[in-house]
Design a protein around this motif. Structure first.
Motif, PDB file in Angstrom:
ATOM      1  N   SER A  21       0.826  -1.191  -0.083  1.00 52.51           N
ATOM      2  CA  SER A  21      -0.090  -0.037  -0.254  1.00 52.51           C
ATOM      3  C   SER A  21       0.902   1.356   0.131  1.00 52.51           C
ATOM      4  O   SER A  21       1.901   1.129   0.534  1.00 52.51           O
ATOM      5  CB  SER A  21      -0.858  -0.025   1.137  1.00 52.51           C
ATOM      6  OG  SER A  21      -1.444   1.221   1.532  1.00 52.51           O
ATOM      7  N   ARG A  73       0.129   3.674   2.029  1.00 53.96           N
ATOM      8  CA  ARG A  73       0.129   4.285   3.249  1.00 53.96           C
ATOM      9  C   ARG A  73       1.176   3.704   3.881  1.00 53.96           C
ATOM     10  O   ARG A  73       1.668   2.410   3.722  1.00 53.96           O
ATOM     11  CB  ARG A  73      -1.242   3.720   4.111  1.00 53.96           C
ATOM     12  CG  ARG A  73      -2.414   4.202   3.120  1.00 53.96           C
ATOM     13  CD  ARG A  73      -3.771   4.081   4.230  1.00 53.96           C
ATOM     14  NE  ARG A  73      -5.086   4.410   3.536  1.00 53.96           N
ATOM     15  CZ  ARG A  73      -5.550   5.643   3.626  1.00 53.96           C
ATOM     16  NH1 ARG A  73      -4.857   6.572   4.230  1.00 53.96           N
ATOM     17  NH2 ARG A  73      -6.566   5.701   2.938  1.00 53.96           N
ATOM     18  N   GLY A  74       1.561   4.379   4.978  1.00 49.32           N
ATOM     19  CA  GLY A  74       2.883   3.921   5.539  1.00 49.32           C
ATOM     20  C   GLY A  74       4.061   4.654   5.062  1.00 49.32           C
ATOM     21  O   GLY A  74       5.149   4.173   5.636  1.00 49.32           O
ATOM     22  N   SER A  75       3.981   4.973   3.930  1.00 54.68           N
ATOM     23  CA  SER A  75       5.507   5.810   3.363  1.00 54.68           C
ATOM     24  C   SER A  75       5.766   6.827   4.073  1.00 54.68           C
ATOM     25  O   SER A  75       4.815   7.434   4.698  1.00 54.68           O
ATOM     26  CB  SER A  75       4.977   6.132   1.911  1.00 54.68           C
ATOM     27  OG  SER A  75       5.991   7.019   1.536  1.00 54.68           O
ATOM     28  N   LEU A 112      -4.134  11.673  -0.149  1.00 47.81           N
ATOM     29  CA  LEU A 112      -4.916  10.466  -0.846  1.00 47.81           C
ATOM     30  C   LEU A 112      -6.541  10.765  -0.982  1.00 47.81           C
ATOM     31  O   LEU A 112      -6.983  11.282  -0.138  1.00 47.81           O
ATOM     32  CB  LEU A 112      -4.607   9.076   0.117  1.00 47.81           C
ATOM     33  CG  LEU A 112      -3.487   8.914   0.540  1.00 47.81           C
ATOM     34  CD1 LEU A 112      -3.367   7.817   1.384  1.00 47.81           C
ATOM     35  CD2 LEU A 112      -2.540   8.575  -0.904  1.00 47.81           C
ATOM     36  N   ALA A 143      -2.806   9.632  -5.505  1.00 46.91           N
ATOM     37  CA  ALA A 143      -2.153  10.256  -4.385  1.00 46.91           C
ATOM     38  C   ALA A 143      -1.509  11.414  -5.311  1.00 46.91           C
ATOM     39  O   ALA A 143      -0.928  11.489  -6.263  1.00 46.91           O
ATOM     40  CB  ALA A 143      -1.298   9.662  -3.575  1.00 46.91           C
TER      41      ALA A 143
END
Length: 154
Positions: free
Chosen positions: A2, A4-6, A12, A103
């Motif tokens: 995903s 997310r978590g970057s 987004l 994104a």
């Protein structure tokens, strides 16, 4: 995998904000909206299926999903270009490339490339496209707010 978590700072969109831009009009006077909507009513096409897959980037600003649709979006975009020309909107100079923005990159981070590479062959599914929407986009610090100004059935 995903996005997310970057450690990158990303905006987004929510599912209801995702769209394909067929033509960007910029700021337009409110008086032109009925004329634009009337021009869109002349678009000819049937409902079609669209598949979103393959994550890639536009430089360091946008992460996108590519769209497969038997060139239906490109055909509609070309029609819109011609129909809006008499209303003072110039034809697009760049080639049309249908995509869905996943994104917007506010601040790039090296781990983002690893995350987008892991999604390069991802498939997100299909959907049926049955109408064209004339949308107003209002930019806010939390992201865009979209308002539908007109709907045209295919």
């Amino acid at each position: 995998m995903s996005l997310r978590g970057s450690t990158a700072r990303l905006t987004l969109p929510t599912a209801d904000q995702m769209h394909i831009t067929l033509k960007f009009l910029g700021e337009i006077p409110e008086v032109k909206i009925p004329k634009i909507a009337g021009a869109l009513e002349k678009v000819r096409g049937a409902p079609f299926q669209l598949q979103a897959a393959r994550v890639s980037t536009f430089g360091r600003r946008v992460i996108k999903a590519e769209v497969t649709d038997q060139s239906c979006c490109a055909d509609i975009a070309k029609q819109i270009d011609g129909l809006l020309l008499p209303l003072g909107f110039p034809k697009e100079a760049r080639p049309f490339s249908p995509h869905i923005t996943l994104a917007r990159i506010k601040e790039y981070a090296p781990d983002l490339q690893e995350k987008t590479d892991a999604l390069c062959d991802a498939e997100f599914g299909t959907c049926m496209i049955e109408e064209i929407l004339l949308k107003q986009s209002t930019l806010t610090p939390r992201g865009s707010i979209y308002t539908t100004l007109a709907r045209v059935k295919l």
